[in-house]
Design a protein around this motif. Structure first.
Motif, PDB file in Angstrom:
ATOM      1  N   GLN A 328       0.860  -1.199   0.000  1.00  0.00           N
ATOM      2  CA  GLN A 328       0.000   0.000   0.000  1.00  0.00           C
ATOM      3  C   GLN A 328       0.887   1.237   0.000  1.00  0.00           C
ATOM      4  O   GLN A 328       1.627   1.459   0.962  1.00  0.00           O
ATOM      5  CB  GLN A 328      -0.845   0.058   1.284  1.00  0.00           C
ATOM      6  CG  GLN A 328      -1.903  -1.000   1.418  1.00  0.00           C
ATOM      7  CD  GLN A 328      -3.210  -0.620   0.715  1.00  0.00           C
ATOM      8  OE1 GLN A 328      -3.241   0.309  -0.090  1.00  0.00           O
ATOM      9  NE2 GLN A 328      -4.258  -1.362   1.003  1.00  0.00           N
ATOM     10  N   LEU A 329       0.819   2.050  -1.024  1.00  0.00           N
ATOM     11  CA  LEU A 329       1.599   3.299  -1.034  1.00  0.00           C
ATOM     12  C   LEU A 329       0.839   4.366  -0.258  1.00  0.00           C
ATOM     13  O   LEU A 329      -0.378   4.497  -0.399  1.00  0.00           O
ATOM     14  CB  LEU A 329       1.822   3.767  -2.473  1.00  0.00           C
ATOM     15  CG  LEU A 329       2.749   2.922  -3.340  1.00  0.00           C
ATOM     16  CD1 LEU A 329       2.917   3.573  -4.707  1.00  0.00           C
ATOM     17  CD2 LEU A 329       4.114   2.737  -2.681  1.00  0.00           C
ATOM     18  N   GLU A 330       1.593   5.124   0.531  1.00  0.00           N
ATOM     19  CA  GLU A 330       0.985   6.255   1.254  1.00  0.00           C
ATOM     20  C   GLU A 330       1.361   7.534   0.539  1.00  0.00           C
ATOM     21  O   GLU A 330       2.509   7.662   0.074  1.00  0.00           O
ATOM     22  CB  GLU A 330       1.610   6.351   2.647  1.00  0.00           C
ATOM     23  CG  GLU A 330       0.888   5.612   3.721  1.00  0.00           C
ATOM     24  CD  GLU A 330       1.632   5.788   5.039  1.00  0.00           C
ATOM     25  OE1 GLU A 330       1.884   6.939   5.451  1.00  0.00           O
ATOM     26  OE2 GLU A 330       1.999   4.759   5.625  1.00  0.00           O
ATOM     27  N   THR A 331       0.441   8.493   0.513  1.00  0.00           N
ATOM     28  CA  THR A 331       0.784   9.745  -0.162  1.00  0.00           C
ATOM     29  C   THR A 331       1.698  10.598   0.716  1.00  0.00           C
ATOM     30  O   THR A 331       1.575  10.621   1.934  1.00  0.00           O
ATOM     31  CB  THR A 331      -0.461  10.569  -0.532  1.00  0.00           C
ATOM     32  OG1 THR A 331      -1.294  10.599   0.596  1.00  0.00           O
ATOM     33  CG2 THR A 331      -1.197   9.997  -1.698  1.00  0.00           C
ATOM     34  N   GLU A 332       2.599  11.314   0.035  1.00  0.00           N
ATOM     35  CA  GLU A 332       3.520  12.206   0.723  1.00  0.00           C
ATOM     36  C   GLU A 332       2.967  13.633   0.658  1.00  0.00           C
ATOM     37  O   GLU A 332       3.146  14.431   1.564  1.00  0.00           O
ATOM     38  CB  GLU A 332       4.871  12.129  -0.009  1.00  0.00           C
ATOM     39  CG  GLU A 332       6.076  12.324   0.874  1.00  0.00           C
ATOM     40  CD  GLU A 332       6.610  13.727   0.756  1.00  0.00           C
ATOM     41  OE1 GLU A 332       6.692  14.403   1.799  1.00  0.00           O
ATOM     42  OE2 GLU A 332       6.927  14.152  -0.347  1.00  0.00           O
ATOM     43  N   VAL A 333       2.301  13.900  -0.430  1.00  0.00           N
ATOM     44  CA  VAL A 333       1.722  15.225  -0.682  1.00  0.00           C
ATOM     45  C   VAL A 333       0.472  15.407   0.196  1.00  0.00           C
ATOM     46  O   VAL A 333      -0.272  14.449   0.432  1.00  0.00           O
ATOM     47  CB  VAL A 333       1.371  15.300  -2.192  1.00  0.00           C
ATOM     48  CG1 VAL A 333       0.408  16.412  -2.497  1.00  0.00           C
ATOM     49  CG2 VAL A 333       2.647  15.423  -3.025  1.00  0.00           C
ATOM     50  N   ASN A 334       0.244  16.616   0.695  1.00  0.00           N
ATOM     51  CA  ASN A 334      -0.984  16.904   1.456  1.00  0.00           C
ATOM     52  C   ASN A 334      -2.138  17.137   0.504  1.00  0.00           C
ATOM     53  O   ASN A 334      -2.037  17.983  -0.395  1.00  0.00           O
ATOM     54  CB  ASN A 334      -0.796  18.168   2.311  1.00  0.00           C
ATOM     55  CG  ASN A 334       0.219  17.928   3.399  1.00  0.00           C
ATOM     56  OD1 ASN A 334       0.144  16.934   4.115  1.00  0.00           O
ATOM     57  ND2 ASN A 334       1.191  18.823   3.502  1.00  0.00           N
ATOM     58  N   ILE A 335      -3.216  16.406   0.721  1.00  0.00           N
ATOM     59  CA  ILE A 335      -4.357  16.523  -0.193  1.00  0.00           C
ATOM     60  C   ILE A 335      -5.453  17.350   0.473  1.00  0.00           C
ATOM     61  O   ILE A 335      -5.885  17.050   1.581  1.00  0.00           O
ATOM     62  CB  ILE A 335      -4.860  15.123  -0.587  1.00  0.00           C
ATOM     63  CG1 ILE A 335      -3.737  14.412  -1.366  1.00  0.00           C
ATOM     64  CG2 ILE A 335      -6.136  15.200  -1.423  1.00  0.00           C
ATOM     65  CD1 ILE A 335      -3.939  12.957  -1.600  1.00  0.00           C
ATOM     66  N   VAL A 336      -5.870  18.424  -0.207  1.00  0.00           N
ATOM     67  CA  VAL A 336      -6.960  19.263   0.299  1.00  0.00           C
ATOM     68  C   VAL A 336      -8.179  18.952  -0.558  1.00  0.00           C
ATOM     69  O   VAL A 336      -8.212  19.281  -1.750  1.00  0.00           O
ATOM     70  CB  VAL A 336      -6.596  20.763   0.213  1.00  0.00           C
ATOM     71  CG1 VAL A 336      -7.717  21.613   0.793  1.00  0.00           C
ATOM     72  CG2 VAL A 336      -5.289  21.034   0.936  1.00  0.00           C
ATOM     73  N   GLN A 337      -9.142  18.257   0.027  1.00  0.00           N
ATOM     74  CA  GLN A 337     -10.316  17.777  -0.757  1.00  0.00           C
ATOM     75  C   GLN A 337     -11.281  18.911  -1.071  1.00  0.00           C
ATOM     76  O   GLN A 337     -11.474  19.790  -0.299  1.00  0.00           O
ATOM     77  CB  GLN A 337     -11.062  16.703   0.037  1.00  0.00           C
ATOM     78  CG  GLN A 337     -10.233  15.441   0.251  1.00  0.00           C
ATOM     79  CD  GLN A 337     -10.184  14.505  -0.955  1.00  0.00           C
ATOM     80  OE1 GLN A 337     -10.812  14.787  -1.972  1.00  0.00           O
ATOM     81  NE2 GLN A 337      -9.429  13.438  -0.846  1.00  0.00           N
TER      82      GLN A 337
END
Ligand code: EPU
Length: 337
Positions: A328-337
């Motif tokens: 499972q890859l985790e995102t490094e970038v912050n995601i603003v939905q």
């Protein structure tokens, strides 16, 4: 200080997505920031703190207040025979700070040359590259708590740094604003040149100094990573996954190009870029977004797309890496939905 309404964030995120903030302010001093936080007109709204915008994915407009601290200044606060301690404003451009340190022959951040973003974000994700992490040079982090406006100083230990992680992404997430970072730099640094291709690049220079090391790192980054001024991106989109050593050994048997970074006796870190490449994504383009053709850990935006396009692509990548490798890859970038 001006608080702008309906403000475009297109130039303030390195993906270059065309989103807007309901309110936007860029305080240049701690006092201006404190005043903004105590202003009742914005207190009830969602707030987002933006640094250089180089590690963020906006999937829609932000219906609240975006604060970009632009507190500048580099101040020497202590000096010993071996070290120099600098207090640096959160709004200082990270690479300007690195250039300043190298110019003064102070070591500790040279391998982090050319990383985009602002100083204030450096402790949040514990930026790292070419065998160096910022946690090794941070002494303290000065912050303001959003809820009370109170000032709080975190020691390096309290920051609980780990790979691309800190307390600012965990227990204190979204609850404070970094105003200054205090760094401890070395006057007689030991240069870290052992990272494979850093050594190789350095052979092009007559000697190995802080200056030539910085030049070599910049040359490597220019070669491998897309320049956000030309092609929208936010650097590594995913973290390198930590997996059981047994699984990594099995994968390495099937793929001789798979590099393994040791962690402890049971676990290792694998290059997500290799997994993504092996899953067939390198250089693939889906509409306005795609996977970079030289570094598959980077999602790029060719223009005219949306953050949702990038998010959808990242979901497809994660799915196929999971199907192929069970990782499972985790995102490094912050995601603003
Ligand atoms: N690789 C591939 N395919 C690619 C790219 C790389 O197979 O398309 C392989 C390489 O052959 C190498 C391995 O993956 O064996 C590692 O590649 P690289 O040295 O480029 O580093 P990385 O692990 O992919 C990390 C950081 C980068 C940092 C570099 C250099 C993370 C998430 N990323 O990438 O940080 O610059 O190391 O130290 O840890 C960032 O965070 O935005 C970032 C760019």
């Amino acid at each position: 200080m001006t608080v702008h309404t309906d403000y475009s964030l297109k130039e303030l995120n390195t993906f270059g997505f065309d989103v807007r903030a309901k309110f936007f302010a860029a305080p240049e001093t701690v006092e201006a920031l404190e005043k903004l936080l105590s202003d009742n007109r914005y207190a009830h709204l969602p707030q987002l703190v933006l640094g250089g915008g180089s590690n963020i994915l906006f999937c829609s407009d932000f219906n609240g207040l975006v604060i970009q601290p632009r507190i500048t200044g580099i101040e020497k606060i202590e000096e010993t025979a071996e070290t120099v301690h600098l207090r640096v404003g959160a709004g200082v451009v990270w690479d300007d700070f690195v250039a300043y340190a190298v110019q003064h022959h102070w070591g500790g951040v040279e391998n982090l040359s050319f990383i985009p973003g602002h100083v204030g974000a450096s402790p949040v994700q514990n930026i790292g590259a070419y065998g160096m992490e910022v946690k090794h040079t941070i002494r303290q982090v000065e912050c303001i708590l959003k809820a009370t406006g109170e000032r709080k100083v975190f020691s390096a230990e309290e920051c609980a740094f780990s790979y691309r992680d800190s307390i600012f992404k965990q227990a204190w997430r979204d609850r404070l604003i970094v105003t200054h970072v205090i760094f401890r730099l070395a006057k007689h640094p030991v240069l870290r040149t052992y990272y494979g291709y850093v050594e190789e690049e350095l052979r092009k220079y007559p000697d190995v100094t802080l200056q030539t090391l910085r030049k070599a790192i910049i040359a490597i980054r220019r070669k491998k990573l897309p320049d956000p001024q030309i092609l929208g991106n936010a650097g590594s989109f995913f973290k390198n996954p930590v997996v059981p050593k047994k699984l990594a050994d099995e994968l390495a048997l099937k793929d001789p190009k798979m590099v393994i970074y040791p962690i402890d006796v049971n676990y290792v870190k694998l290059p997500a870029a290799r997994l993504i490449e092996q899953a067939g994504w390198k250089g693939k383009c889906i509409g306005a977004v795609g996977v970079h053709d030289r570094q598959s850990l980077v999602i790029v935006h060719y223009g005219g797309g949306t953050g949702r396009d990038a998010l959808a692509l990242s979901t497809m990548i994660r799915q196929s890496v999971y199907e192929k490798f069970g990782i499972q890859l985790e995102t490094e970038v912050n995601i603003v939905q």
